[in-house]
Design a protein around this motif. Structure first.
Motif, PDB file in Angstrom:
ATOM      1  N   SER A  18       4.680  19.702  10.613  1.00 43.90           N
ATOM      2  CA  SER A  18       5.191  20.724   9.933  1.00 43.90           C
ATOM      3  C   SER A  18       3.962  21.337   9.469  1.00 43.90           C
ATOM      4  O   SER A  18       2.861  20.689   9.633  1.00 43.90           O
ATOM      5  N   SER A  19       3.892  22.538   9.023  1.00 44.53           N
ATOM      6  CA  SER A  19       2.731  23.299   8.993  1.00 44.53           C
ATOM      7  C   SER A  19       1.811  22.788   8.005  1.00 44.53           C
ATOM      8  O   SER A  19       0.543  23.091   7.978  1.00 44.53           O
ATOM      9  N   ASN A  20       2.186  22.305   6.811  1.00 48.30           N
ATOM     10  CA  ASN A  20       1.058  21.581   5.895  1.00 48.30           C
ATOM     11  C   ASN A  20       1.029  20.463   5.793  1.00 48.30           C
ATOM     12  O   ASN A  20       0.174  19.734   5.175  1.00 48.30           O
ATOM     13  N   TYR A  21       1.348  19.509   6.907  1.00 47.39           N
ATOM     14  CA  TYR A  21       1.581  18.203   6.988  1.00 47.39           C
ATOM     15  C   TYR A  21       0.210  17.545   7.889  1.00 47.39           C
ATOM     16  O   TYR A  21       0.157  16.306   8.090  1.00 47.39           O
ATOM     17  N   GLY A  22      -0.452  18.370   8.316  1.00 49.25           N
ATOM     18  CA  GLY A  22      -1.324  17.969   9.409  1.00 49.25           C
ATOM     19  C   GLY A  22      -2.046  16.690   8.956  1.00 49.25           C
ATOM     20  O   GLY A  22      -2.317  15.837   9.739  1.00 49.25           O
ATOM     21  N   MET A  73     -10.963  12.758   2.685  1.00 47.94           N
ATOM     22  CA  MET A  73     -10.235  12.282   1.458  1.00 47.94           C
ATOM     23  C   MET A  73      -9.091  11.997   1.856  1.00 47.94           C
ATOM     24  O   MET A  73      -8.396  10.849   1.577  1.00 47.94           O
ATOM     25  N   THR A  74      -7.918  12.553   2.674  1.00 51.98           N
ATOM     26  CA  THR A  74      -6.798  12.119   2.854  1.00 51.98           C
ATOM     27  C   THR A  74      -6.496  10.885   3.711  1.00 51.98           C
ATOM     28  O   THR A  74      -6.016  10.185   3.644  1.00 51.98           O
ATOM     29  N   LEU A  75      -7.491  10.876   4.690  1.00 49.52           N
ATOM     30  CA  LEU A  75      -7.439   9.562   5.588  1.00 49.52           C
ATOM     31  C   LEU A  75      -8.034   8.489   4.891  1.00 49.52           C
ATOM     32  O   LEU A  75      -7.487   7.344   5.148  1.00 49.52           O
ATOM     33  N   ASP A  76      -8.892   8.676   4.028  1.00 49.08           N
ATOM     34  CA  ASP A  76      -9.412   7.463   3.238  1.00 49.08           C
ATOM     35  C   ASP A  76      -8.492   6.966   2.284  1.00 49.08           C
ATOM     36  O   ASP A  76      -8.506   5.579   2.286  1.00 49.08           O
ATOM     37  N   VAL A  77      -7.940   7.824   1.629  1.00 48.22           N
ATOM     38  CA  VAL A  77      -6.884   7.351   0.464  1.00 48.22           C
ATOM     39  C   VAL A  77      -5.583   6.790   1.345  1.00 48.22           C
ATOM     40  O   VAL A  77      -5.308   5.520   0.743  1.00 48.22           O
ATOM     41  N   MET A  78      -5.110   7.597   2.206  1.00 46.16           N
ATOM     42  CA  MET A  78      -3.669   7.305   2.768  1.00 46.16           C
ATOM     43  C   MET A  78      -3.888   6.247   3.737  1.00 46.16           C
ATOM     44  O   MET A  78      -2.740   5.641   4.291  1.00 46.16           O
ATOM     45  N   ALA A  79      -4.929   5.795   4.434  1.00 46.29           N
ATOM     46  CA  ALA A  79      -4.990   5.054   5.686  1.00 46.29           C
ATOM     47  C   ALA A  79      -6.161   3.897   5.394  1.00 46.29           C
ATOM     48  O   ALA A  79      -5.734   2.744   5.312  1.00 46.29           O
ATOM     49  N   HIS A  80      -7.415   4.473   5.384  1.00 49.03           N
ATOM     50  CA  HIS A  80      -8.563   3.420   5.274  1.00 49.03           C
ATOM     51  C   HIS A  80      -8.535   2.729   4.424  1.00 49.03           C
ATOM     52  O   HIS A  80      -8.868   1.444   4.307  1.00 49.03           O
ATOM     53  N   SER A  81      -7.948   2.890   2.962  1.00 53.92           N
ATOM     54  CA  SER A  81      -8.037   2.143   1.962  1.00 53.92           C
ATOM     55  C   SER A  81      -7.234   0.814   2.211  1.00 53.92           C
ATOM     56  O   SER A  81      -7.646  -0.056   1.607  1.00 53.92           O
ATOM     57  N   HIS A 111       0.866  -1.159   0.108  1.00 52.90           N
ATOM     58  CA  HIS A 111       0.013   0.013   0.011  1.00 52.90           C
ATOM     59  C   HIS A 111       0.919   1.123  -0.022  1.00 52.90           C
ATOM     60  O   HIS A 111       1.624   1.433   0.980  1.00 52.90           O
ATOM     61  N   SER A 112       1.033   1.895  -1.210  1.00 53.91           N
ATOM     62  CA  SER A 112       1.816   3.025  -1.512  1.00 53.91           C
ATOM     63  C   SER A 112       1.130   4.193  -1.938  1.00 53.91           C
ATOM     64  O   SER A 112       1.442   4.562  -2.956  1.00 53.91           O
ATOM     65  N   LEU A 113       0.111   4.760  -1.146  1.00 55.88           N
ATOM     66  CA  LEU A 113      -0.853   5.699  -1.866  1.00 55.88           C
ATOM     67  C   LEU A 113      -0.572   6.852  -1.296  1.00 55.88           C
ATOM     68  O   LEU A 113      -0.558   7.189   0.079  1.00 55.88           O
ATOM     69  N   ALA A 114      -0.104   7.881  -1.777  1.00 57.66           N
ATOM     70  CA  ALA A 114       0.575   9.249  -1.451  1.00 57.66           C
ATOM     71  C   ALA A 114      -0.405  10.161  -1.849  1.00 57.66           C
ATOM     72  O   ALA A 114       0.049  11.116  -2.848  1.00 57.66           O
ATOM     73  N   PHE A 115      -1.687  10.459  -1.657  1.00 55.81           N
ATOM     74  CA  PHE A 115      -2.407  11.404  -2.360  1.00 55.81           C
ATOM     75  C   PHE A 115      -3.210  12.174  -0.958  1.00 55.81           C
ATOM     76  O   PHE A 115      -4.223  11.415  -0.578  1.00 55.81           O
ATOM     77  N   GLY A 116      -2.881  13.341  -0.737  1.00 50.85           N
ATOM     78  CA  GLY A 116      -3.493  13.862   0.423  1.00 50.85           C
ATOM     79  C   GLY A 116      -3.370  15.476   0.298  1.00 50.85           C
ATOM     80  O   GLY A 116      -2.808  15.950  -0.513  1.00 50.85           O
ATOM     81  N   THR A 117      -4.241  16.326   1.108  1.00 51.60           N
ATOM     82  CA  THR A 117      -4.245  17.725   1.436  1.00 51.60           C
ATOM     83  C   THR A 117      -3.013  18.163   2.135  1.00 51.60           C
ATOM     84  O   THR A 117      -2.873  17.706   3.365  1.00 51.60           O
ATOM     85  N   LEU A 118      -2.258  18.952   1.545  1.00 53.58           N
ATOM     86  CA  LEU A 118      -1.135  19.618   2.224  1.00 53.58           C
ATOM     87  C   LEU A 118      -1.341  21.093   2.294  1.00 53.58           C
ATOM     88  O   LEU A 118      -1.028  21.973   1.528  1.00 53.58           O
ATOM     89  N   VAL A 119      -2.032  21.472   3.331  1.00 52.18           N
ATOM     90  CA  VAL A 119      -2.525  22.734   3.853  1.00 52.18           C
ATOM     91  C   VAL A 119      -2.570  22.847   5.337  1.00 52.18           C
ATOM     92  O   VAL A 119      -2.841  21.891   6.034  1.00 52.18           O
TER      93      VAL A 119
END
Length: 264
Positions: A162-166, A122-130, A96-104
């Motif tokens: 980091s500021s955008n990685y939450g 969306m970030t948690l669904d793609v990068m974790a829950h999937s 599982h190497s999905l790296a698509f999330g919001t960086l703000v």
């Protein structure tokens, strides 16, 4: 017991670049067949097609699907196809190497929006829950057998801020929790589940992080090996861990960083 990966089947989610592509290349060199899922535009699809042909040059079967790996529709469509391809062998490696999330940032900066609920979800669904949903589907299809290995890509961002990685950091924490839970539930089936914490690696997803230049500079200076982690380092670790039938290494966050976390 150590076994050969020749003739095995690997399913790589996020196969077209970075860690996913490196693992696919390593599996092919070891004589393993590869099923890959990626989500790319036309230019990305062309690169993926070239990569697939390169893998086939090792005399193995390679099947890439351009689809959203986080979509239920994709899982519903692909799992029966995967079962047809892998047959009685099942899936030896799921990466599982999905790296698509919001960086703000969570809080809005002046003139800029903060994190929105749909972006966080969306970030948690793609990068974790999937990871959970794919494991459920593969298990139900009896494609995970004794000796199968599941790997999820995490990072030191699970504990660093980091500021955008939450949102991504939250996803990595959830991903590691999912790894632990799946490891316990799959242990009776002889399936190992681990998270791989790669060091800072120059990939397409890293370059999307606004402060990635600072991360690269610091990691290169502090890593005991005096270089950054490479996708091939991760691929070597996957091959090494996957060559044994044992499921006794499971439920861990395994550092594949050359000791970077020790001196960062």
């Amino acid at each position: 017991m150590t076994t050969s990966l020749e003739g095995s089947w690997s399913l790589v989610l996020g196969v077209s670049s970075g860690m996913g592509l490196a693992v696919a290349q390593k599996m092919a060199r070891e004589g393993g067949n590869v099923i890959g899922v990626h989500f790319d535009t036309a230019q990305g699809q062309e690169k993926a097609a070239v990569a697939a042909e390169e893998l086939r040059s090792h005399g193995v079967q390679v099947h890439f699907f351009n689809a959203n790996a986080a979509s239920q529709t994709t899982r519903t469509d692909l799992v029966p196809r995967i079962a047809e391809l892998a047959g009685q062998r099942g899936i030896r490696v799921l990466l599982h190497s999905l790296a698509f999330g919001t960086l703000v940032p969570f809080l809005p900066a002046e003139g800029q929006p903060g994190m929105m609920p749909r972006q966080m979800n969306m970030t948690l669904d793609v990068m974790a829950h999937s990871l959970v949903y794919w494991t459920q589907e593969l298990h139900a299809a009896k494609l995970l057998r004794a000796g199968s290995k599941i790997y999820a890509m995490t990072s030191a961002g699970d504990v660093k801020v980091s500021s955008n990685y939450g949102a991504v950091s939250a996803a990595k924490c959830a991903l590691e929790a999912h790894v632990r839970q799946l490891a316990v539930e799959l242990a009776p089936h002889g399936v190992a589940v681990n998270a791989l914490r790669a060091g800072v690696t120059v990939t397409r997803s890293l370059e999307l992080i606004p402060e990635h230049g600072e991360l690269v500079e610091r990691a290169a200076a502090n890593n005991p090996h005096k270089r950054l982690t490479r996708p091939e380092d991760v691929a070597d670790a996957v091959a090494l861990l996957s060559a044994a039938d044992s499921s006794w290494i499971t439920g861990n966050v395994i550092g594949v960083d050359g000791g970077e976390v020790l001196t960062a």
